[in-house]
Design a protein around this motif. Structure first.
Motif, PDB file in Angstrom:
ATOM      1  N   PRO A 283      39.537  52.522  45.449  1.00  0.00           N
ATOM      2  CA  PRO A 283      39.021  51.275  45.275  1.00  0.00           C
ATOM      3  C   PRO A 283      38.467  50.938  46.212  1.00  0.00           C
ATOM      4  O   PRO A 283      37.286  50.161  45.628  1.00  0.00           O
ATOM      5  CB  PRO A 283      40.059  50.449  44.794  1.00  0.00           C
ATOM      6  CG  PRO A 283      41.255  50.865  44.873  1.00  0.00           C
ATOM      7  CD  PRO A 283      41.646  52.728  44.691  1.00  0.00           C
ATOM      8  N   HIS A 324      53.904  44.914  41.412  1.00  0.00           N
ATOM      9  CA  HIS A 324      53.638  43.787  39.907  1.00  0.00           C
ATOM     10  C   HIS A 324      53.162  43.003  41.115  1.00  0.00           C
ATOM     11  O   HIS A 324      54.120  42.215  40.694  1.00  0.00           O
ATOM     12  CB  HIS A 324      54.174  43.849  38.904  1.00  0.00           C
ATOM     13  CG  HIS A 324      54.948  45.442  38.311  1.00  0.00           C
ATOM     14  ND1 HIS A 324      53.723  45.844  37.840  1.00  0.00           N
ATOM     15  CD2 HIS A 324      55.939  45.793  38.500  1.00  0.00           C
ATOM     16  CE1 HIS A 324      54.207  47.155  36.971  1.00  0.00           C
ATOM     17  NE2 HIS A 324      55.495  46.860  37.511  1.00  0.00           N
ATOM     18  N   VAL A 357      40.925  42.440  41.929  1.00  0.00           N
ATOM     19  CA  VAL A 357      41.000  42.800  40.417  1.00  0.00           C
ATOM     20  C   VAL A 357      41.719  44.283  41.292  1.00  0.00           C
ATOM     21  O   VAL A 357      42.643  44.598  40.413  1.00  0.00           O
ATOM     22  CB  VAL A 357      39.706  43.518  40.447  1.00  0.00           C
ATOM     23  CG1 VAL A 357      39.553  45.116  39.797  1.00  0.00           C
ATOM     24  CG2 VAL A 357      38.939  42.396  39.645  1.00  0.00           C
ATOM     25  N   ILE A 358      41.658  44.476  43.206  1.00  0.00           N
ATOM     26  CA  ILE A 358      42.441  45.645  42.889  1.00  0.00           C
ATOM     27  C   ILE A 358      44.089  45.463  43.700  1.00  0.00           C
ATOM     28  O   ILE A 358      44.780  46.320  43.069  1.00  0.00           O
ATOM     29  CB  ILE A 358      41.464  46.190  44.379  1.00  0.00           C
ATOM     30  CG1 ILE A 358      40.239  45.870  44.424  1.00  0.00           C
ATOM     31  CG2 ILE A 358      42.635  47.015  45.511  1.00  0.00           C
ATOM     32  CD1 ILE A 358      39.677  45.901  45.864  1.00  0.00           C
ATOM     33  N   GLN A 360      45.760  43.399  41.233  1.00  0.00           N
ATOM     34  CA  GLN A 360      46.242  43.772  39.393  1.00  0.00           C
ATOM     35  C   GLN A 360      46.332  45.293  39.495  1.00  0.00           C
ATOM     36  O   GLN A 360      47.162  45.581  38.258  1.00  0.00           O
ATOM     37  CB  GLN A 360      44.981  42.994  39.310  1.00  0.00           C
ATOM     38  CG  GLN A 360      45.141  41.317  38.620  1.00  0.00           C
ATOM     39  CD  GLN A 360      44.042  40.504  37.939  1.00  0.00           C
ATOM     40  OE1 GLN A 360      42.936  41.468  38.128  1.00  0.00           O
ATOM     41  NE2 GLN A 360      44.487  39.337  37.180  1.00  0.00           N
ATOM     42  N   SER A 361      45.551  45.920  39.897  1.00  0.00           N
ATOM     43  CA  SER A 361      45.636  47.280  39.663  1.00  0.00           C
ATOM     44  C   SER A 361      46.664  47.871  40.058  1.00  0.00           C
ATOM     45  O   SER A 361      46.992  49.451  39.684  1.00  0.00           O
ATOM     46  CB  SER A 361      44.322  47.905  39.841  1.00  0.00           C
ATOM     47  OG  SER A 361      44.575  48.416  41.627  1.00  0.00           O
TER      48      SER A 361
END
Ligand code: NAP
Ligand code: FE
Length: 362
Positions: A283, A324, A357-358, A360-361
């Motif tokens: 990412p 998570h 976003v990163i 969450q991935s």
């Protein structure tokens, strides 16, 4: 452009013997700073004790530095340094003991307390430091940085000062052979991150490109081998060199979002530092590629592979952390990332949404 590394480097098998006349001139009593086991397992501690004994230099062993050293460990090391009348420091280990030793030396020289260890404006003096790495990753043996954890906000952050450059680095790849396979892998990826960040950073500097390109090549060709065949000397030497090149690189360019985004994964979720960098490698490259595509495209030509093949190589390392990250983490740690020192080095403004976003991935 400038290139400045004030550290006297001895590299290769027998590096410690070559360095011995210089070490013998540093002082009369050394504080040897190590973690709990690695200095012994690597063989470096025995070699250092023998060298000091045969040179008539006194020493005291401080072998209590844990991973991701915190400020309390620095203060306890400072106390030992002063109580035992030391006048220089020899650090043996991975980045953790070496970074702690940098701060111990500065804290002792400038009488810093717990609240002033990051206060680089109060650094006026330093006791000389010999850095002997037992991992091939941080490159801290040739950097002016020390990365510490402040246990109170559970925050990992570094400081940089020219006074923190080790006086001498003794890089003997034999000392890295005893690393567990996972440590070899994680630390190799840390070095890869430093080299790539030398390209991402706005302080990028063409004088460093030969080190960066060659360092990345050495890692791609040798990291999988070293983590499956621990005693392959050529692979160990290649990684030790790549790590040193990575350190020389970030000594000039600093790190970027790539390191900042990894710090909370370590301080909150105990993900080892190199692995934290490794799970965001792709990412990060996706994010930075448009800003530095010209240099990265030159890198692919140098390596003889394309970006897709590089990503396949990363996938082949199978780096996983199974995280998570919940809303509480996001709310507390995204602002911490945005406020971190390294963020000034990104070639564009990074937003909270991009960081989310990163995270969450993962
Ligand atoms: P480390 O935290 O120093 O060590 C990781 C683990 O590996 C420890 O359990 C250590 O044992 C063990 N180990 C190390 N060498 C070994 C050997 N030869 N044989 C057997 N076990 C060995 O790992 P690191 O990745 O080198 O350092 C990470 C730290 O450096 C982080 O705090 C990171 O933020 C910092 N860092 C600093 C810079 C900089 O420029 N200053 C750059 C990047 C990263 P022991 O506990 O017994 O020692
Ligand atoms: Fe690092």
């Amino acid at each position: 452009m400038k290139f400045h590394i004030p550290t006297r480097v001895f590299f290769g098998t027998g590096a410690l013997s070559q360095a011995s006349p210089y070490i013998a001139n540093l002082g009369i009593k050394a504080l040897i700073v190590t973690g709990r086991t690695s200095a012994r397992k690597s063989g470096a501690l025995d070699d250092v004790m023998q060298l000091l004994d045969s040179s008539g230099i006194k020493w005291h062993l401080h072998d209590r530095i844990g991973e991701n050293p915190d400020l309390e460990m620095v203060i306890s090391g400072k106390q030992d340094f002063l109580d035992h009348g030391c006048d220089f420091v020899i650090a043996i280990g991975g980045g953790s003991p070496i970074d702690a030793a940098k701060a111990i030396s500065l804290a002792a020289a400038n009488d810093l307390d717990l609240d002033h260890i990051y206060d680089t404006a109060s650094f006026l003096y330093v006791f000389p430091l010999v850095a002997i790495p037992t991992t091939a990753g941080t490159g801290t043996e040739v950097t002016p940085y020390s990365v510490l954890t402040d246990a109170r906000p559970q925050k990992k952050a570094g400081f940089g000062s020219d006074l923190a450059f080790p006086a001498i680095a003794v890089i003997d790849p034999n000392y890295t052979i005893s690393q567990p396979d996972q440590v070899t892998l994680n630390t190799g990826i840390d070095a890869l991150s430093h080299l790539l960040e030398g390209i991402y950073s706005i302080k990028r500097n063409p004088l460093l490109y030969p080190l960066i390109f060659e360092g990345i090549r050495l890692i791609i060709e040798n990291l999988p081998l070293a983590s499956t065949t621990p005693d392959d000397y050529h692979a160990r030497e290649s990684l030790a060199k790549a790590s040193m090149y990575g350190g020389m690189t970030i000594a000039h360019t600093s790190t970027t979002l790539h390191h900042s985004i990894g710090y909370p994964l370590t301080s909150v979720h105990n993900v080892p530092h190199g692995l934290a960098n490794g799970i965001v490698l792709k990412p990060m490259m996706d994010l930075f590629y448009p800003a530095v595509s010209a240099i990265l495209d030159r890198l692919w030509i140098y390596l003889g592979i394309n970006r897709r093949q590089f990503y396949d190589w990363i996938d082949g390392l199978d780096m996983k952390a199974d995280l998570h990250l919940d809303e509480e983490f996001m709310a507390q740690r995204i602002p911490e990332v945005l406020a971190s020192r390294n963020m000034a080095n990104n070639p564009f403004e990074v937003t909270a949404a991009q960081i989310r976003v990163i995270y969450q991935s993962l």
